[in-house]
Design a protein around this motif. Sequence first.
Motif, PDB file in Angstrom:
ATOM      1  N   GLU A 163       0.857  -1.173   0.000  1.00  0.00           N
ATOM      2  CA  GLU A 163       0.000   0.000   0.000  1.00  0.00           C
ATOM      3  C   GLU A 163       0.896   1.226   0.000  1.00  0.00           C
ATOM      4  O   GLU A 163       1.682   1.420   0.924  1.00  0.00           O
ATOM      5  N   GLY A 164       0.773   2.017  -1.031  1.00  0.00           N
ATOM      6  CA  GLY A 164       1.591   3.215  -1.100  1.00  0.00           C
ATOM      7  C   GLY A 164       1.656   3.744  -2.512  1.00  0.00           C
ATOM      8  O   GLY A 164       0.862   3.380  -3.376  1.00  0.00           O
ATOM      9  N   VAL A 165       2.618   4.587  -2.723  1.00  0.00           N
ATOM     10  CA  VAL A 165       2.858   5.177  -4.038  1.00  0.00           C
ATOM     11  C   VAL A 165       4.196   4.652  -4.526  1.00  0.00           C
ATOM     12  O   VAL A 165       5.249   4.934  -3.931  1.00  0.00           O
ATOM     13  N   ALA A 166       4.158   3.860  -5.592  1.00  0.00           N
ATOM     14  CA  ALA A 166       5.384   3.276  -6.144  1.00  0.00           C
ATOM     15  C   ALA A 166       6.372   4.372  -6.528  1.00  0.00           C
ATOM     16  O   ALA A 166       5.972   5.494  -6.880  1.00  0.00           O
ATOM     17  N   LEU A 167       7.641   4.030  -6.447  1.00  0.00           N
ATOM     18  CA  LEU A 167       8.681   5.011  -6.788  1.00  0.00           C
ATOM     19  C   LEU A 167       8.487   5.578  -8.188  1.00  0.00           C
ATOM     20  O   LEU A 167       8.772   6.758  -8.432  1.00  0.00           O
ATOM     21  N   THR A 168       7.989   4.762  -9.102  1.00  0.00           N
ATOM     22  CA  THR A 168       7.776   5.210 -10.477  1.00  0.00           C
ATOM     23  C   THR A 168       6.606   6.174 -10.613  1.00  0.00           C
ATOM     24  O   THR A 168       6.458   6.816 -11.655  1.00  0.00           O
ATOM     25  N   GLU A 169       5.784   6.295  -9.574  1.00  0.00           N
ATOM     26  CA  GLU A 169       4.603   7.160  -9.613  1.00  0.00           C
ATOM     27  C   GLU A 169       4.808   8.473  -8.849  1.00  0.00           C
ATOM     28  O   GLU A 169       3.946   9.347  -8.882  1.00  0.00           O
ATOM     29  N   ARG A 170       5.894   8.583  -8.152  1.00  0.00           N
ATOM     30  CA  ARG A 170       6.114   9.774  -7.317  1.00  0.00           C
ATOM     31  C   ARG A 170       6.624  10.932  -8.165  1.00  0.00           C
ATOM     32  O   ARG A 170       7.422  10.752  -9.072  1.00  0.00           O
ATOM     33  N   PHE A 182       8.731  -0.675  -6.285  1.00  0.00           N
ATOM     34  CA  PHE A 182       9.530  -0.197  -7.409  1.00  0.00           C
ATOM     35  C   PHE A 182       8.712  -0.040  -8.690  1.00  0.00           C
ATOM     36  O   PHE A 182       9.257   0.254  -9.749  1.00  0.00           O
ATOM     37  N   GLY A 183       7.392  -0.261  -8.594  1.00  0.00           N
ATOM     38  CA  GLY A 183       6.523  -0.040  -9.741  1.00  0.00           C
ATOM     39  C   GLY A 183       6.376  -1.231 -10.667  1.00  0.00           C
ATOM     40  O   GLY A 183       5.868  -1.086 -11.780  1.00  0.00           O
ATOM     41  N   ILE A 184       6.787  -2.408 -10.250  1.00  0.00           N
ATOM     42  CA  ILE A 184       6.673  -3.602 -11.087  1.00  0.00           C
ATOM     43  C   ILE A 184       5.304  -4.236 -10.845  1.00  0.00           C
ATOM     44  O   ILE A 184       4.934  -4.510  -9.704  1.00  0.00           O
ATOM     45  N   ASP A 185       4.556  -4.476 -11.934  1.00  0.00           N
ATOM     46  CA  ASP A 185       3.200  -4.999 -11.796  1.00  0.00           C
ATOM     47  C   ASP A 185       3.178  -6.526 -11.702  1.00  0.00           C
ATOM     48  O   ASP A 185       4.183  -7.195 -11.920  1.00  0.00           O
ATOM     49  N   ASP A 186       2.005  -7.061 -11.369  1.00  0.00           N
ATOM     50  CA  ASP A 186       1.853  -8.504 -11.165  1.00  0.00           C
ATOM     51  C   ASP A 186       2.223  -9.316 -12.407  1.00  0.00           C
ATOM     52  O   ASP A 186       2.846 -10.368 -12.294  1.00  0.00           O
TER      53      ASP A 186
END
Length: 119
Positions: A53-60, A106-110
């Motif tokens: 739960e949070g904001v991925a580094l790639t989204e900040r 780190f922004g890696i999806d499933d």
Amino acid sequence: MSDDEFDGLVQAAIDGIPQAAIDMMDNVIFFIEDEYEPLPGEAKNTEILGLYEGVALTERDFDWASGALPDRITIFKNPTLRACETRDDVVREVRITVMHEVAHHFGIDDEKLHDLGWG
């Protein structure tokens, strides 16, 4: 498996995160909970082993940190134990789950995680 033993397995998995990844992680805390509580709209019997739960580094963006709470990675003990047959299975599953949730930071999806074998 006792709480202390499970906690130790989670800590060992966290300790196994490569130092280069640890150095890049930002504002993340880990939790261990007994059970996952399904969100409204989810089936009551939904079981997951971990949750980011949070904001991925790639989204900040540049103003993200202003008042931001830490990202949370939660590992769920009882669903993990129910999914595993042996202690070795638990060790392996905890390691995979910790790495899976860290990857979300780190922004890696499933889909990509499954391709890499961390699904």
